[in-house]
Design a protein around this motif. Structure first.
Motif, PDB file in Angstrom:
ATOM      1  N   ALA A   1     -21.183  20.468   5.548  1.00 38.75           N
ATOM      2  CA  ALA A   1     -21.269  19.281   4.691  1.00 38.75           C
ATOM      3  C   ALA A   1     -20.832  18.037   5.465  1.00 38.75           C
ATOM      4  O   ALA A   1     -21.464  16.961   5.339  1.00 38.75           O
ATOM      5  CB  ALA A   1     -20.405  19.469   3.440  1.00 38.75           C
ATOM      6  N   ASP A   2     -19.775  18.155   6.268  1.00 37.50           N
ATOM      7  CA  ASP A   2     -19.321  17.027   7.091  1.00 37.50           C
ATOM      8  C   ASP A   2     -20.393  16.628   8.105  1.00 37.50           C
ATOM      9  O   ASP A   2     -20.644  15.427   8.314  1.00 37.50           O
ATOM     10  CB  ASP A   2     -18.023  17.370   7.816  1.00 37.50           C
ATOM     11  N   VAL A   3     -21.038  17.594   8.733  1.00 37.85           N
ATOM     12  CA  VAL A   3     -22.095  17.302   9.712  1.00 37.85           C
ATOM     13  C   VAL A   3     -23.259  16.592   9.026  1.00 37.85           C
ATOM     14  O   VAL A   3     -23.783  15.587   9.532  1.00 37.85           O
ATOM     15  CB  VAL A   3     -22.569  18.591  10.422  1.00 37.85           C
ATOM     16  N   ALA A   4     -23.663  17.073   7.861  1.00 38.43           N
ATOM     17  CA  ALA A   4     -24.775  16.455   7.132  1.00 38.43           C
ATOM     18  C   ALA A   4     -24.417  15.023   6.733  1.00 38.43           C
ATOM     19  O   ALA A   4     -25.243  14.096   6.853  1.00 38.43           O
ATOM     20  CB  ALA A   4     -25.130  17.281   5.902  1.00 38.43           C
ATOM     21  N   ALA A   5     -23.165  14.802   6.263  1.00 39.69           N
ATOM     22  CA  ALA A   5     -22.727  13.458   5.870  1.00 39.69           C
ATOM     23  C   ALA A   5     -22.665  12.547   7.085  1.00 39.69           C
ATOM     24  O   ALA A   5     -23.052  11.365   7.022  1.00 39.69           O
ATOM     25  CB  ALA A   5     -21.377  13.524   5.174  1.00 39.69           C
TER      26      ALA A   5
ATOM     27  N   VAL B   1     -19.624   7.798   8.727  1.00 36.72           N
ATOM     28  CA  VAL B   1     -18.893   7.966   9.972  1.00 36.72           C
ATOM     29  C   VAL B   1     -17.499   8.542   9.744  1.00 36.72           C
ATOM     30  O   VAL B   1     -16.939   9.196  10.631  1.00 36.72           O
ATOM     31  CB  VAL B   1     -18.784   6.618  10.716  1.00 36.72           C
ATOM     32  N   SER B   2     -16.950   8.366   8.552  1.00 38.31           N
ATOM     33  CA  SER B   2     -15.603   8.878   8.282  1.00 38.31           C
ATOM     34  C   SER B   2     -15.578  10.409   8.306  1.00 38.31           C
ATOM     35  O   SER B   2     -14.513  11.005   8.487  1.00 38.31           O
ATOM     36  CB  SER B   2     -15.100   8.369   6.938  1.00 38.31           C
ATOM     37  N   ARG B   3     -16.762  11.013   8.147  1.00 39.46           N
ATOM     38  CA  ARG B   3     -16.794  12.491   8.137  1.00 39.46           C
ATOM     39  C   ARG B   3     -17.238  13.060   9.479  1.00 39.46           C
ATOM     40  O   ARG B   3     -17.377  14.270   9.622  1.00 39.46           O
ATOM     41  CB  ARG B   3     -17.723  12.959   7.024  1.00 39.46           C
ATOM     42  N   CYS B   4     -17.448  12.193  10.447  1.00 38.86           N
ATOM     43  CA  CYS B   4     -17.825  12.659  11.787  1.00 38.86           C
ATOM     44  C   CYS B   4     -16.588  13.175  12.512  1.00 38.86           C
ATOM     45  O   CYS B   4     -15.472  12.712  12.282  1.00 38.86           O
ATOM     46  CB  CYS B   4     -18.448  11.524  12.603  1.00 38.86           C
TER      47      CYS B   4
END
Length: 144
Positions: free
Chosen positions: A121-125, A131-134
């Motif tokens: 989910a973080d990769v998809a976001a 960018v906060s989830r990268c």
């Protein structure tokens, strides 16, 4: 095994004390005279050649052997019972340990699946622009 040894020892004791007649075939009586094994001669010996003392000793040895055999059988049954109880306890412990292992394996698999779903989910976001989830770039460690 010990029962065979005891039987052999009893046989040797009989042979050694002059009781070899107990192990030999009875000689055939003449056809006209039928010998009954229960008929006793005037001196107390039976037609098979055994004396009252020999029969008494044989009965005593038989009783001793029967007593030893009974004690061995009791001991054997106790040993069999102890082995069966130990086997049951070992199998129960194995089942408990296997259940605990399988439960831990399922817990780790569930945790791993949850972490992977979060990572996906973080990769998809991140790819969608959040960018906060990268992932943060790895900081190179200084070489000594």
């Amino acid at each position: 095994m010990s029962r065979k040894i005891l039987m052999a020892a009893a046989a040797l004791a009989l042979i050694g004390s002059g009781h070899a007649m107990a192990f030999q075939a009875e000689p055939e009586a003449p056809a006209a005279v039928e010998a009954s094994p229960d008929t006793a001669k005037p001196d107390g010996t039976k037609s098979d050649g055994t004396t009252p003392e020999e029969r008494s000793n044989t009965a005593r040895l038989n009783a001793e052997q029967a007593s030893r055999s009974k004690a061995e059988n009791v001991t054997y049954e106790q040993e069999v019972s102890a082995v069966a109880q130990q086997t049951a306890a070992d199998q129960a412990r194995f089942a408990e340990e296997t259940a605990a292992y399988e439960a831990e394996k399922a817990r780790v698999a569930a945790m791993s699946a949850e972490e992977r779903m979060q990572w996906e989910a973080d990769v998809a976001a991140c790819r969608a622009g959040d960018v906060s989830r990268c992932a943060k770039p790895a900081v190179p460690q200084p070489q000594p």
